[in-house]
Design a protein around this motif. Structure first.
Motif, PDB file in Angstrom:
ATOM      1  N   GLU A   1      43.151  24.401  35.973  1.00  0.00           N
ATOM      2  CA  GLU A   1      41.768  24.726  36.322  1.00  0.00           C
ATOM      3  C   GLU A   1      41.104  25.571  35.234  1.00  0.00           C
ATOM      4  O   GLU A   1      39.948  25.344  34.877  1.00  0.00           O
ATOM      5  CB  GLU A   1      41.727  25.470  37.661  1.00  0.00           C
ATOM      6  N   ARG A   2      41.839  26.537  34.712  1.00  0.00           N
ATOM      7  CA  ARG A   2      41.275  27.377  33.647  1.00  0.00           C
ATOM      8  C   ARG A   2      40.979  26.548  32.406  1.00  0.00           C
ATOM      9  O   ARG A   2      39.933  26.689  31.778  1.00  0.00           O
ATOM     10  CB  ARG A   2      42.250  28.508  33.290  1.00  0.00           C
ATOM     11  N   ASP A   3      41.907  25.674  32.049  1.00  0.00           N
ATOM     12  CA  ASP A   3      41.741  24.904  30.826  1.00  0.00           C
ATOM     13  C   ASP A   3      40.661  23.834  30.974  1.00  0.00           C
ATOM     14  O   ASP A   3      39.832  23.652  30.082  1.00  0.00           O
ATOM     15  CB  ASP A   3      43.070  24.250  30.443  1.00  0.00           C
ATOM     16  N   LEU A   4      40.650  23.140  32.103  1.00  0.00           N
ATOM     17  CA  LEU A   4      39.663  22.086  32.321  1.00  0.00           C
ATOM     18  C   LEU A   4      38.260  22.652  32.458  1.00  0.00           C
ATOM     19  O   LEU A   4      37.291  22.081  31.961  1.00  0.00           O
ATOM     20  CB  LEU A   4      40.026  21.283  33.577  1.00  0.00           C
ATOM     21  N   GLY A   5      38.159  23.797  33.148  1.00  0.00           N
ATOM     22  CA  GLY A   5      36.846  24.385  33.373  1.00  0.00           C
ATOM     23  C   GLY A   5      36.391  25.317  32.279  1.00  0.00           C
ATOM     24  O   GLY A   5      35.235  25.765  32.278  1.00  0.00           O
ATOM     25  N   GLY A   6      37.295  25.635  31.345  1.00  0.00           N
ATOM     26  CA  GLY A   6      36.939  26.548  30.273  1.00  0.00           C
ATOM     27  C   GLY A   6      36.615  27.939  30.762  1.00  0.00           C
ATOM     28  O   GLY A   6      35.776  28.641  30.198  1.00  0.00           O
ATOM     29  N   ILE A   7      37.289  28.345  31.848  1.00  0.00           N
ATOM     30  CA  ILE A   7      37.000  29.640  32.464  1.00  0.00           C
ATOM     31  C   ILE A   7      38.176  30.584  32.242  1.00  0.00           C
ATOM     32  O   ILE A   7      39.326  30.224  32.501  1.00  0.00           O
ATOM     33  CB  ILE A   7      36.751  29.482  33.977  1.00  0.00           C
ATOM     34  N   ALA A   8      37.897  31.783  31.785  1.00  0.00           N
ATOM     35  CA  ALA A   8      38.932  32.805  31.644  1.00  0.00           C
ATOM     36  C   ALA A   8      39.133  33.455  33.001  1.00  0.00           C
ATOM     37  O   ALA A   8      38.291  34.220  33.472  1.00  0.00           O
ATOM     38  CB  ALA A   8      38.519  33.842  30.608  1.00  0.00           C
ATOM     39  N   ASP A   9      40.227  33.111  33.665  1.00  0.00           N
ATOM     40  CA  ASP A   9      40.474  33.580  35.027  1.00  0.00           C
ATOM     41  C   ASP A   9      41.717  34.456  35.036  1.00  0.00           C
ATOM     42  O   ASP A   9      42.817  33.977  34.807  1.00  0.00           O
ATOM     43  CB  ASP A   9      40.664  32.380  35.960  1.00  0.00           C
ATOM     44  N   SER A  10      41.548  35.728  35.294  1.00  0.00           N
ATOM     45  CA  SER A  10      42.685  36.644  35.333  1.00  0.00           C
ATOM     46  C   SER A  10      42.915  37.107  36.766  1.00  0.00           C
ATOM     47  O   SER A  10      41.981  37.226  37.554  1.00  0.00           O
ATOM     48  CB  SER A  10      42.430  37.854  34.429  1.00  0.00           C
ATOM     49  N   LYS A  11      44.176  37.362  37.086  1.00  0.00           N
ATOM     50  CA  LYS A  11      44.531  37.808  38.426  1.00  0.00           C
ATOM     51  C   LYS A  11      44.581  39.325  38.456  1.00  0.00           C
ATOM     52  O   LYS A  11      45.246  39.954  37.638  1.00  0.00           O
ATOM     53  CB  LYS A  11      45.889  37.224  38.830  1.00  0.00           C
ATOM     54  N   ALA A  12      43.862  39.920  39.416  1.00  0.00           N
ATOM     55  CA  ALA A  12      43.862  41.370  39.552  1.00  0.00           C
ATOM     56  C   ALA A  12      45.226  41.851  40.021  1.00  0.00           C
ATOM     57  O   ALA A  12      45.978  41.119  40.666  1.00  0.00           O
ATOM     58  CB  ALA A  12      42.777  41.804  40.538  1.00  0.00           C
ATOM     59  N   ALA A  13      45.544  43.084  39.708  1.00  0.00           N
ATOM     60  CA  ALA A  13      46.839  43.647  40.082  1.00  0.00           C
ATOM     61  C   ALA A  13      46.880  43.955  41.573  1.00  0.00           C
ATOM     62  O   ALA A  13      45.851  44.115  42.228  1.00  0.00           O
ATOM     63  CB  ALA A  13      47.106  44.911  39.269  1.00  0.00           C
ATOM     64  N   GLY A  14      48.093  44.033  42.108  1.00  0.00           N
ATOM     65  CA  GLY A  14      48.282  44.439  43.493  1.00  0.00           C
ATOM     66  C   GLY A  14      48.186  43.289  44.471  1.00  0.00           C
ATOM     67  O   GLY A  14      47.863  42.153  44.121  1.00  0.00           O
ATOM     68  N   GLU A  15      48.466  43.608  45.741  1.00  0.00           N
ATOM     69  CA  GLU A  15      48.479  42.588  46.791  1.00  0.00           C
ATOM     70  C   GLU A  15      47.102  41.977  47.003  1.00  0.00           C
ATOM     71  O   GLU A  15      46.977  40.775  47.242  1.00  0.00           O
ATOM     72  CB  GLU A  15      48.989  43.198  48.100  1.00  0.00           C
ATOM     73  N   GLU A  16      46.056  42.786  46.913  1.00  0.00           N
ATOM     74  CA  GLU A  16      44.705  42.261  47.097  1.00  0.00           C
ATOM     75  C   GLU A  16      44.364  41.233  46.024  1.00  0.00           C
ATOM     76  O   GLU A  16      43.758  40.198  46.305  1.00  0.00           O
ATOM     77  CB  GLU A  16      43.690  43.400  47.077  1.00  0.00           C
ATOM     78  N   GLY A  17      44.773  41.502  44.786  1.00  0.00           N
ATOM     79  CA  GLY A  17      44.543  40.548  43.707  1.00  0.00           C
ATOM     80  C   GLY A  17      45.301  39.252  43.933  1.00  0.00           C
ATOM     81  O   GLY A  17      44.774  38.158  43.695  1.00  0.00           O
TER      82      GLY A  17
END
Length: 244
Positions: free
Chosen positions: A135-151
């Protein structure tokens, strides 16, 4: 003493190639190739891609799963095939191509690597990570996961919505999601409660409202597999008792 067996498979047979068309707000569409110029199958969405690859793994007997697959009803798996037997799928349009190699099937998920034509290799330790990378590569979106359980929870919710492509979903409690599918005039309602986020995937409980059936899932792949099987093959549940 442990005994190892040498596989009779050629290395090329262990490799899958997907040609994918991606459009915002629509499921991915593409063609799956197994081996060099081998079997082709059309897929729409990540669930169908996973299902087609699982069928290939079973036929090849590689890689073998460490855990048996769980189902909402014992002995009933997804029987509907996305591809049309005997018909070669047409090529997709402006497709991106990826080479996927799954080397292990531990923790009820997949481990392996994926690469593009530029040779860059991405190693994934779960089906969830593979979907996130595509999804990140196809959409060209920099998507990072936040730390912790909520992330982790936000990460799961994002990609569960993409994979299942459910039009009716809601969050009824901080830790509980509801997905409702309507097909052939019937509703299938699922309550999803993620509890843990180990092995770069998720674990929790899935409750199927119409049949009052609850199962623990051990990975994102197992979760979408059980939901997808129930929705796509609802006619096969007619012999079961539906809650009133």
């Amino acid at each position: 003493m442990a005994i190892s067996y040498k596989s009779s498979l050629y290395d090329s047979e262990r490799i899958f190639t997907i040609a994918v068309d991606w459009h915002e707000d629509r499921p991915v569409e593409g063609i799956l190739y197994q081996g060099e110029g081998g079997t082709r199958a059309r897929f729409t969405g990540y669930y169908e891609l996973a299902w087609e690859m699982e069928q290939c793994f079973a036929q090849l007997q590689y890689p073998r799963p460490v855990m048996d697959r769980r189902e909402l009803f014992s002995g009933k798996a997804d029987i509907e095939r996305a591809g049309i037997p005997g018909e070669a799928p047409a090529e997709v349009g402006s497709a991106s191509r990826y080479t996927i190699r799954v080397t292990q099937r531990q923790n009820a998920s997949w481990q392996g690597n994926v690469s593009k034509g530029d040779g860059a290799l991405y190693v994934f330790s779960s089906f969830l990570q593979l979907v996130a990378y595509l999804e990140r590569d196809l959409g060209g979106i920099a998507d990072s996961k936040a730390a912790g359980e909520e992330g982790c929870q936000q990460y799961l919710e994002r990609y569960l919505g993409i994979v299942m492509n459910c039009q009716e979903k809601m969050k009824i409690l901080p830790d509980t999601l509801v997905y409702r599918f309507c097909r052939e005039g019937r509703s299938q309602t699922f309550m999803i409660r993620p509890m843990f986020y180990e092995h770069d995937t998720c674990q929790g409980t899935l409750y199927w409202k119409e049949y009052r059936k609850q199962v623990n899932f051990r990975s994102f792949l197992e979760l979408v597999g059980m939901m997808g099987s129930a929705v796509r093959n609802q006619g096969s549940w007619d012999g079961e008792t539906e809650a009133v």
